[in-house]
Write an enzyme that holds these catalytic residues in place. Sequence first.
Site, PDB file in Angstrom:
ATOM      1  CB  VAL A  20      68.638   9.326  95.292  1.00  0.00           C
ATOM      2  CG1 VAL A  20      69.755   9.938  94.450  1.00  0.00           C
ATOM      3  CG2 VAL A  20      67.970  10.414  96.142  1.00  0.00           C
ATOM      4  CD  GLU A  21      72.360   5.216  93.754  1.00  0.00           C
ATOM      5  OE1 GLU A  21      72.505   4.861  92.565  1.00  0.00           O
ATOM      6  OE2 GLU A  21      73.199   5.895  94.366  1.00  0.00           O
ATOM      7  CB  THR A  22      66.730   2.455  90.911  1.00  0.00           C
ATOM      8  OG1 THR A  22      66.242   1.978  92.178  1.00  0.00           O
ATOM      9  CG2 THR A  22      68.174   2.025  90.726  1.00  0.00           C
TER      10      THR A  22
END
Length: 333
Positions: free
Chosen positions: A126-128
């Site tokens: 989700v983050e990167t």
Amino acid sequence: MLSALVAALGALLLPLTANAEPPPPFSEQTEVRAFIAAMHEQHGFDVAHLTRQFAQIRPNAIVLRAIRPAAVPEKQRSWQRYRERFLNPRRIAGGQRFWREHAAVLARAAAIYGVPPEVIVAIIGVETEYGGNMGSFTVLEALASLAFHYPPRAEFFRSELEQFLLMARENGLSPLGVKGSYAGAIGIPQFMPSSQRRYAVDFDGDDRIDLRASTSDAIGSVARYLQQYGWQKDAPIAVPAQVPGDASALIAAGIKPTLSVRELAAQGVRATADADRPAALIDLVTPEAATEYWLGFDNFYVITRYNRSSFYAMAVFQLAEALRERQPQTTLP
């Protein structure tokens, strides 16, 4: 706190019009000179060296535009639209590859910190998108722009700027060479500098922490972050719920579990879960569609310490479940 020494000077938002004169380098700004002096007094930074670094950066108008809250009415927030960004074939396939490639490191992190591999992978996804999009902003410039030209959160970003300079010194990094998000988040797991100094770990054993280049450090750091915020090994995260009546009072109580499943059932909430387990009622709203209700347990709340959004935590949870369901089971000979 360092930021208190310079906060009283105030900050003015930069003009963002196309015809505005380019802003002066940070080294010429009174607030920044006060900040540099405080860094020298409190942490022993060389004034001339730090001044030269701030002379190479200017307030970044793109950062200041990006940080402003989106002017989207609450009624237009859409869980289904948000979910589609993270629960799609590309991100699921990428998570499967990431899990296969780093299975041993993920298993070691799970054994040490009690956080299952699929949750670690989902947060990084989700983050990167598994390290594929770590941000291209110069972190020093982004944090300085927000610290001295974004009054609503100036104190927070001045503190993060302080932590970033300390982190760079501790790890032998040039502050001008570190890239990250427009908000100053760094690396594969997008840690803010204070989180990196507090929670990140050297998980590959090379005597340094590098969240941009070391996937092992990123995996171990995500697991430790969640563990430090109270992750409960083998405990559930969330279950679907049905609410036949008005749920506004329970939603207004927030996402921190305070009532037991039994107490929520007494108020009409139906769910299959341990009656004694604390939970919070979560609403996932999509315009022109029925609201989804879930019970979020302590581990759901822990995920929101990474990003304080129920949409975010549910996206992590559902991506983790999708990855776990598709992960082939290995058998011992």
